[in-house]
Design a protein around this motif. Structure first.
Motif, PDB file in Angstrom:
ATOM      1  N   LEU A 151       0.821  -1.213   0.000  1.00 37.90           N
ATOM      2  CA  LEU A 151       0.000   0.000   0.000  1.00 37.90           C
ATOM      3  C   LEU A 151       0.851   1.258   0.000  1.00 37.90           C
ATOM      4  N   ALA A 152       2.009   1.196   0.676  1.00 34.01           N
ATOM      5  CA  ALA A 152       2.901   2.354   0.695  1.00 34.01           C
ATOM      6  C   ALA A 152       3.467   2.638  -0.687  1.00 34.01           C
ATOM      7  N   GLY A 153       3.610   1.593  -1.514  1.00 33.37           N
ATOM      8  CA  GLY A 153       4.198   1.784  -2.829  1.00 33.37           C
ATOM      9  C   GLY A 153       3.219   2.046  -3.946  1.00 33.37           C
ATOM     10  N   LEU A 154       1.922   1.781  -3.719  1.00 31.03           N
ATOM     11  CA  LEU A 154       0.947   1.912  -4.808  1.00 31.03           C
ATOM     12  C   LEU A 154       0.861   3.319  -5.391  1.00 31.03           C
ATOM     13  N   PRO A 155       0.741   4.380  -4.576  1.00 34.87           N
ATOM     14  CA  PRO A 155       0.647   5.719  -5.186  1.00 34.87           C
ATOM     15  C   PRO A 155       1.888   6.071  -6.000  1.00 34.87           C
ATOM     16  N   ALA A 156       3.072   5.722  -5.468  1.00 41.17           N
ATOM     17  CA  ALA A 156       4.308   6.033  -6.193  1.00 41.17           C
ATOM     18  C   ALA A 156       4.390   5.239  -7.491  1.00 41.17           C
ATOM     19  N   ALA A 157       3.981   3.977  -7.452  1.00 44.32           N
ATOM     20  CA  ALA A 157       4.021   3.160  -8.663  1.00 44.32           C
ATOM     21  C   ALA A 157       3.086   3.722  -9.728  1.00 44.32           C
ATOM     22  N   ALA A 158       1.885   4.120  -9.314  1.00 47.08           N
ATOM     23  CA  ALA A 158       0.935   4.681 -10.272  1.00 47.08           C
ATOM     24  C   ALA A 158       1.442   5.999 -10.846  1.00 47.08           C
ATOM     25  N   LEU A 173       7.371 -11.183  -3.605  1.00 48.54           N
ATOM     26  CA  LEU A 173       6.549 -11.424  -4.794  1.00 48.54           C
ATOM     27  C   LEU A 173       5.180 -10.750  -4.664  1.00 48.54           C
ATOM     28  N   LEU A 174       4.669 -10.666  -3.434  1.00 43.99           N
ATOM     29  CA  LEU A 174       3.426  -9.927  -3.198  1.00 43.99           C
ATOM     30  C   LEU A 174       3.642  -8.440  -3.463  1.00 43.99           C
ATOM     31  N   VAL A 175       4.749  -7.907  -2.959  1.00 44.70           N
ATOM     32  CA  VAL A 175       5.075  -6.492  -3.154  1.00 44.70           C
ATOM     33  C   VAL A 175       5.282  -6.184  -4.633  1.00 44.70           C
ATOM     34  N   ILE A 176       6.039  -7.032  -5.310  1.00 48.72           N
ATOM     35  CA  ILE A 176       6.353  -6.805  -6.719  1.00 48.72           C
ATOM     36  C   ILE A 176       5.099  -6.862  -7.577  1.00 48.72           C
ATOM     37  N   SER A 177       4.271  -7.885  -7.370  1.00 47.70           N
ATOM     38  CA  SER A 177       3.069  -8.019  -8.197  1.00 47.70           C
ATOM     39  C   SER A 177       2.099  -6.869  -7.937  1.00 47.70           C
ATOM     40  N   GLY A 178       1.957  -6.447  -6.676  1.00 45.99           N
ATOM     41  CA  GLY A 178       1.068  -5.323  -6.362  1.00 45.99           C
ATOM     42  C   GLY A 178       1.533  -4.034  -7.012  1.00 45.99           C
ATOM     43  N   ASN A 179       2.830  -3.733  -6.919  1.00 47.68           N
ATOM     44  CA  ASN A 179       3.372  -2.518  -7.528  1.00 47.68           C
ATOM     45  C   ASN A 179       3.262  -2.564  -9.048  1.00 47.68           C
ATOM     46  N   ALA A 180       3.526  -3.739  -9.629  1.00 49.28           N
ATOM     47  CA  ALA A 180       3.466  -3.851 -11.083  1.00 49.28           C
ATOM     48  C   ALA A 180       2.055  -3.610 -11.592  1.00 49.28           C
TER      49      ALA A 180
END
Length: 266
Positions: free
Chosen positions: A79-86, A193-200
């Motif tokens: 969740l911390a990485g989702l806004p930055a990834a988008a 893998l959870l972090v990577i797939s969510g960010n991707a």
């Protein structure tokens, strides 16, 4: 036919690296799409996100069955990485090709350096880490969980890299989970893998329009071969020593970084 063969071979190599090293294989996907299959940097990073997301989800299922995923903590990290990834996913399509190529070259060089760096510690449980430069530990080891601010900042940074360059960043995610959240190595590899797939997947959202312009006759077999290769990667790791695999992969990344840097400076 030639493109199909190159896609299958490239995807298989990427998958083997992911399965054998626990991360870093997606660093080969974008260069392979650009230099072997003729993708533009913008299309290659978008296709790279598709490949990373699907391959990571396939690997996540296997690790989840083995009980190596810490869902609640990993989800908070995602969740911390989702806004930055988008945000960086949307920015990436607007950057000049030379800037994307140079940034990717720099990241590949950092990944190679981390893999060639000496290990800081050995795992008391006897499990070899998937990536050099990490410090695996068990409960009671020296590593302690970082505070919430550092954890959020680390998650956001990983999301930004994934969105901008279309890579999973496993070579950064695994050490971050170990050092920032005090995961054991087995938990870090599975949860990464959870972090990577969510960010991707978050980074793909602003690129959905561009995804329709991808050559799916190339991307689909590349992705399928990567998934199959990842399943066989563990067998490769069992046959060869971890340090030997890491050194080989690191030198390959250095060659990729040099090639892309020369291309960016033309």
């Amino acid at each position: 036919m030639t493109s199909l063969i190159l896609a299958l071979v490239g995807g298989g190599v990427v998958g083997l690296a992911l399965g054998g090293l626990g991360g870093g294989g997606s660093m080969l996907a974008v260069p392979a799409l650009i230099y072997l299959l003729g993708f533009t940097p913008a299309h290659a990073t978008t296709a790279g996100l598709v490949i990373v997301a699907v391959t990571s989800l396939a690997g996540l299922l296997a690790h989840a069955r083995a009980g190596r995923v810490r869902w609640r903590t990993g989800a908070a990290f995602v969740l911390a990485g989702l806004p930055a990834a988008a945000a960086t996913g949307a920015l990436s399509s607007r950057l000049p090709a030379g800037v994307l190529t140079a940034a990717f070259a720099a990241l590949a060089g950092i990944a190679a350096w981390r893999m060639l760096a000496p290990r800081r510690a050995a795992d008391p449980g006897g499990e070899a880490p998937g990536l050099a430069g990490t410090a695996p530990h068990e409960n009671g080891g020296a590593a302690q969980p970082a505070g919430p601010v550092r954890s959020v900042a680390t998650g956001a940074g990983l999301g930004a890299i994934t969105g901008l360059l279309g890579v999973g960043g496993g070579f950064l995610t695994v050490p971050a989970l170990v050092s920032a959240l005090a995961f054991t190595m087995a938990e870090a590899v599975g949860t990464s893998l959870l972090v990577i797939s969510g960010n991707a997947m978050a980074a793909l959202v602003p690129r959905l329009g561009a995804a329709g312009n991808l050559d799916w006759a190339v991307v689909a077999p590349f992705t399928a071969a990567a998934v199959l290769g990842a399943w066989d990667g563990k067998r490769l790791a069992d046959r060869f020593s971890g340090p030997a695999l890491q050194r080989t992969f690191a030198f390959a990344l250095l060659a990729v970084a040099a090639l892309m840097l020369v291309d960016a400076l033309r």
